[in-house]
Design a protein around this motif. Structure first.
Motif, mmCIF file in Angstrom:
data_model
loop_
_atom_site.group_PDB
_atom_site.id
_atom_site.type_symbol
_atom_site.label_atom_id
_atom_site.label_comp_id
_atom_site.label_asym_id
_atom_site.label_seq_id
_atom_site.Cartn_x
_atom_site.Cartn_y
_atom_site.Cartn_z
ATOM 1 N N VAL A 136 35.829 -42.395 33.638
ATOM 2 C CA VAL A 136 35.931 -41.568 32.437
ATOM 3 C C VAL A 136 34.932 -42.079 31.421
ATOM 4 O O VAL A 136 34.822 -43.281 31.172
ATOM 5 C CB VAL A 136 37.362 -41.609 31.870
ATOM 6 C CG1 VAL A 136 37.421 -40.902 30.519
ATOM 7 C CG2 VAL A 136 38.345 -40.979 32.851
ATOM 8 N N GLY A 137 34.180 -41.166 30.839
ATOM 9 C CA GLY A 137 33.124 -41.539 29.914
ATOM 10 C C GLY A 137 31.762 -41.603 30.569
ATOM 11 O O GLY A 137 30.740 -41.724 29.884
ATOM 12 N N HIS A 138 31.733 -41.496 31.887
ATOM 13 C CA HIS A 138 30.472 -41.486 32.627
ATOM 14 C C HIS A 138 30.350 -40.157 33.386
ATOM 15 O O HIS A 138 29.801 -39.204 32.847
ATOM 16 C CB HIS A 138 30.389 -42.697 33.555
ATOM 17 C CG HIS A 138 30.307 -44.004 32.829
ATOM 18 N ND1 HIS A 138 29.124 -44.602 32.482
ATOM 19 C CD2 HIS A 138 31.291 -44.810 32.347
ATOM 20 C CE1 HIS A 138 29.355 -45.718 31.821
ATOM 21 N NE2 HIS A 138 30.667 -45.881 31.732
ATOM 22 N N GLN A 139 30.865 -40.117 34.601
ATOM 23 C CA GLN A 139 30.763 -38.859 35.366
ATOM 24 C C GLN A 139 31.592 -37.733 34.741
ATOM 25 O O GLN A 139 31.192 -36.570 34.798
ATOM 26 C CB GLN A 139 31.219 -39.088 36.813
ATOM 27 C CG GLN A 139 30.260 -39.900 37.658
ATOM 28 C CD GLN A 139 30.433 -41.395 37.443
ATOM 29 O OE1 GLN A 139 31.324 -41.847 36.711
ATOM 30 N NE2 GLN A 139 29.582 -42.166 38.092
ATOM 31 N N VAL A 140 32.761 -38.081 34.205
ATOM 32 C CA VAL A 140 33.645 -37.079 33.598
ATOM 33 C C VAL A 140 34.079 -37.543 32.217
ATOM 34 O O VAL A 140 33.990 -38.729 31.883
ATOM 35 C CB VAL A 140 34.882 -36.813 34.482
ATOM 36 C CG1 VAL A 140 34.460 -36.307 35.851
ATOM 37 C CG2 VAL A 140 35.756 -38.057 34.615
ATOM 38 N N ASP A 141 34.571 -36.598 31.431
ATOM 39 C CA ASP A 141 34.963 -36.910 30.061
ATOM 40 C C ASP A 141 36.437 -37.265 29.924
ATOM 41 O O ASP A 141 36.821 -37.912 28.943
ATOM 42 C CB ASP A 141 34.641 -35.723 29.149
ATOM 43 C CG ASP A 141 33.139 -35.472 29.063
ATOM 44 O OD1 ASP A 141 32.436 -36.342 28.523
ATOM 45 O OD2 ASP A 141 32.683 -34.433 29.566
ATOM 46 N N ALA A 142 37.261 -36.851 30.883
ATOM 47 C CA ALA A 142 38.693 -37.179 30.815
ATOM 48 C C ALA A 142 39.334 -36.947 32.172
ATOM 49 O O ALA A 142 38.836 -36.177 33.002
ATOM 50 C CB ALA A 142 39.400 -36.338 29.752
ATOM 51 N N LEU A 143 40.462 -37.643 32.389
ATOM 52 C CA LEU A 143 41.304 -37.468 33.559
ATOM 53 C C LEU A 143 42.725 -37.232 33.068
ATOM 54 O O LEU A 143 43.270 -38.044 32.318
ATOM 55 C CB LEU A 143 41.262 -38.710 34.452
ATOM 56 C CG LEU A 143 42.307 -38.780 35.579
ATOM 57 C CD1 LEU A 143 42.045 -37.699 36.623
ATOM 58 C CD2 LEU A 143 42.315 -40.164 36.226
ATOM 59 N N ILE A 144 43.313 -36.120 33.477
ATOM 60 C CA ILE A 144 44.690 -35.783 33.080
ATOM 61 C C ILE A 144 45.503 -35.582 34.352
ATOM 62 O O ILE A 144 45.114 -34.802 35.229
ATOM 63 C CB ILE A 144 44.720 -34.526 32.203
ATOM 64 C CG1 ILE A 144 43.894 -34.748 30.933
ATOM 65 C CG2 ILE A 144 46.160 -34.162 31.839
ATOM 66 C CD1 ILE A 144 43.739 -33.515 30.069
ATOM 67 N N THR A 145 46.628 -36.296 34.460
ATOM 68 C CA THR A 145 47.446 -36.241 35.665
ATOM 69 C C THR A 145 48.839 -35.708 35.353
ATOM 70 O O THR A 145 49.208 -35.506 34.191
ATOM 71 C CB THR A 145 47.582 -37.636 36.299
ATOM 72 O OG1 THR A 145 48.508 -38.412 35.538
ATOM 73 C CG2 THR A 145 46.226 -38.349 36.351
ATOM 74 N N ALA A 146 49.622 -35.540 36.411
ATOM 75 C CA ALA A 146 50.993 -35.050 36.255
ATOM 76 C C ALA A 146 51.824 -35.977 35.380
ATOM 77 O O ALA A 146 52.786 -35.537 34.740
ATOM 78 C CB ALA A 146 51.647 -34.885 37.624
#
Length: 233
Positions: A136-146
């Motif tokens: 997070v902060g590199h390839q993607v901006d955020a990860l949201i899980t269940a």
């Protein structure tokens, strides 16, 4: 196409190729508990959902179709599933689908926020991220899980959370993409401007067509051309 500011991508089957190991493990846990199910059934009724919900829904379907499963404890199946999955992941080879990392870069170059969301729990999702070398902060901006919401898919809560994170108020500026019907339902419940089905994972074109996504793609990397078509001569 609409002016998209945020994309929310499902993980397994959409951006990440993990050979359906999670659903194969759900199938294995159910079979060990006495429910004779095939992988297609698990995918049909469980794809995209938080996994305890997926197990419960498969058992409910079996019950409704006359299979005696009332003596199977869904909570115990889920507990065994988590143990099995940890073992399965230990030596699992995980790769991004072709062109996905380049798609992330294209979107970022257009100042579009890239968010991954998933019906997996935090531990499983982060294990996938580590295997891929994604941060997070590199390839993607955020990860949201269940784990991050009260209600999982098809509730819009994970997408709503992503919008709040990046101060995006208009859902017409949000795109949701995934490989299952429930991904599309999630995007529709959030009123996303674009919903995208991909054919690399759980559901077929015929299955995805029943929920009427904006577009169905053979693979996610094709999205770059959909959003940013090359100028015609």
């Amino acid at each position: 196409m609409k002016d998209i500011k945020l994309v929310v991508f499902d993980m397994a089957g959409t951006t990440v190729n993990e050979d359906n190991v999670v659903y194969k493990t759900v199938q294995k846990a159910l079979r060990e508990a006495g429910a004779d199910v095939d992988l297609d059934l698990v995918l049909e009724f469980g794809a995209g959902k938080e996994k305890s919900k997926a197990i419960a829904d498969v058992l409910e379907y079996l019950q409704h179709t006359g299979t005696e499963v009332s003596d199977i404890d869904g909570d115990l199946v889920f507990s065994n599933f988590k143990t099995m999955l940890k073992e399965a992941y230990a030596n699992l080879k995980v790769t991004p689908y072709d062109g996905v990392e380049e798609l992330f870069e294209t979107l970022k170059s257009k100042e579009v926020k890239v968010v991954l969301n998933t019906g997996y729990d935090q531990h499983t999702a982060k294990t996938l991220m580590q295997k891929l070398g994604w941060k997070v902060g590199h390839q993607v901006d955020a990860l949201i899980t269940a784990d991050d919401v009260i209600n999982g898919r098809p509730s819009s809560e994970m997408i709503d959370k992503a919008m709040d994170m990046f101060q995006i108020e208009d859902p017409a500026q949000v795109l949701k993409a995934g490989d299952s019907i429930i991904d599309i339902e999630e995007g529709q419940n959030a009123n996303c401007g674009i919903t995208v089905g991909v054919l690399t994972g759980a559901h077929t074109r015929t299955q995805l067509e029943t929920i009427n996504p904006t577009v169905i793609l053979d693979a996610l990397h094709e999205l770059a051309e959909v959003l940013y078509p090359a100028p015609s001569n």
